[in-house]
Design a protein around this motif. Structure first.
Motif, PDB file in Angstrom:
ATOM      1  N   ARG A  90       0.869  -1.177   0.000  1.00 41.60           N
ATOM      2  CA  ARG A  90       0.000   0.000   0.000  1.00 41.60           C
ATOM      3  C   ARG A  90       0.905   1.226   0.000  1.00 41.60           C
ATOM      4  N   SER A  91       0.765   2.091  -0.981  1.00 43.66           N
ATOM      5  CA  SER A  91       1.562   3.315  -1.063  1.00 43.66           C
ATOM      6  C   SER A  91       0.737   4.500  -0.575  1.00 43.66           C
ATOM      7  N   PHE A  92       1.425   5.476  -0.004  1.00 45.77           N
ATOM      8  CA  PHE A  92       0.757   6.678   0.488  1.00 45.77           C
ATOM      9  C   PHE A  92       1.772   7.799   0.601  1.00 45.77           C
ATOM     10  N   VAL A  93       1.288   9.002   0.613  1.00 50.97           N
ATOM     11  CA  VAL A  93       2.106  10.179   0.853  1.00 50.97           C
ATOM     12  C   VAL A  93       1.871  10.583   2.302  1.00 50.97           C
ATOM     13  N   PRO A  94       2.929  10.619   3.118  1.00 50.51           N
ATOM     14  CA  PRO A  94       2.730  10.962   4.526  1.00 50.51           C
ATOM     15  C   PRO A  94       2.144  12.356   4.704  1.00 50.51           C
ATOM     16  N   ASP A  95       1.143  12.456   5.553  1.00 52.84           N
ATOM     17  CA  ASP A  95       0.588  13.742   5.954  1.00 52.84           C
ATOM     18  C   ASP A  95      -0.059  13.572   7.319  1.00 52.84           C
ATOM     19  N   PRO A  96      -0.450  14.660   7.973  1.00 53.75           N
ATOM     20  CA  PRO A  96      -1.016  14.562   9.327  1.00 53.75           C
ATOM     21  C   PRO A  96      -2.256  13.671   9.423  1.00 53.75           C
ATOM     22  N   ASP A  97      -2.985  13.505   8.342  1.00 55.24           N
ATOM     23  CA  ASP A  97      -4.200  12.697   8.383  1.00 55.24           C
ATOM     24  C   ASP A  97      -3.932  11.194   8.347  1.00 55.24           C
ATOM     25  N   ASN A  98      -2.723  10.783   7.969  1.00 54.19           N
ATOM     26  CA  ASN A  98      -2.434   9.349   7.936  1.00 54.19           C
ATOM     27  C   ASN A  98      -1.161   9.005   8.723  1.00 54.19           C
ATOM     28  N   GLY A  99      -0.941   9.703   9.812  1.00 55.53           N
ATOM     29  CA  GLY A  99       0.243   9.485  10.645  1.00 55.53           C
ATOM     30  C   GLY A  99       0.371   8.057  11.140  1.00 55.53           C
ATOM     31  N   ARG A 100      -0.742   7.389  11.391  1.00 50.26           N
ATOM     32  CA  ARG A 100      -0.698   6.002  11.858  1.00 50.26           C
ATOM     33  C   ARG A 100      -0.080   5.097  10.794  1.00 50.26           C
TER      34      ARG A 100
END
Length: 166
Positions: free
Chosen positions: A7-17
């Motif tokens: 699973r890829s994602f761009v880190p941001d405050p909404d997905n800190g977990r």
């Protein structure tokens, strides 16, 4: 594992977990770092430890700036990093919960409280301190090192883990 399983994602405050979980995929050893303070021994459990250089002999660890223990370590000219053995898990958790868990220890030549037993210990003088985001990078020059025997205490995926040594 195929790339499609990731699973890829761009880190941001909404997905800190998610970012925290991704960091947790790197298995680490567990250390207890100690220093002398005006109130006696200050100790912190840390898995953010790494060797940096052989010449000069340098290591690093990274305490959180928001930690109530951080100011004592930021002021400390000397500290000791203890690499814990598998049978020291309760010690790691006790130090993580209680700043004053390690009172009454013997001290090294620089007056730093030290554990009697661990897999390795690095007695250090502060070489550099750098703020880096919400943590600091503390670099220590190794003055002395010691080695013990045993299985390592490990941390993986937010939990205690085992590493079997063959």
């Amino acid at each position: 594992m195929q790339m499609s399983d990731q699973r890829s994602f761009v880190p941001d405050p909404d997905n800190g977990r998610l970012l925290r979980d991704a960091f947790g995929r790197f298995a680490t050893g567990v250390t207890v770092v100690t220093a002398a303070s005006d109130d006696g021994c200050v100790a912190i459990t840390a898995n953010s430890f790494s060797s940096v250089s052989m010449e000069p002999p340098l290591v690093l660890w990274s305490p959180a700036l928001a930690s109530a223990r951080y100011p004592a370590f930021a002021r400390a000219e000397h500290f000791a990093i203890h690499v814990l053995a598998a049978d020291q898990a309760s010690l790691a958790w006790e130090v993580a919960r209680n700043r004053d868990a390690l009172q009454g220890l013997s001290a090294n030549a620089e007056g730093v409280p030290v554990l009697d037993r661990c897999l390795a210990r690095f007695d250090c003088s502060r070489f550099a301190l750098h703020e880096a985001g919400d943590h600091a990078i503390v670099i220590g020059r190794v003055l002395r090192a010691s080695i013990g025997e045993g299985e390592p205490l490990a941390f993986f995926g937010g939990r205690q883990a085992s590493i079997r040594v063959n």
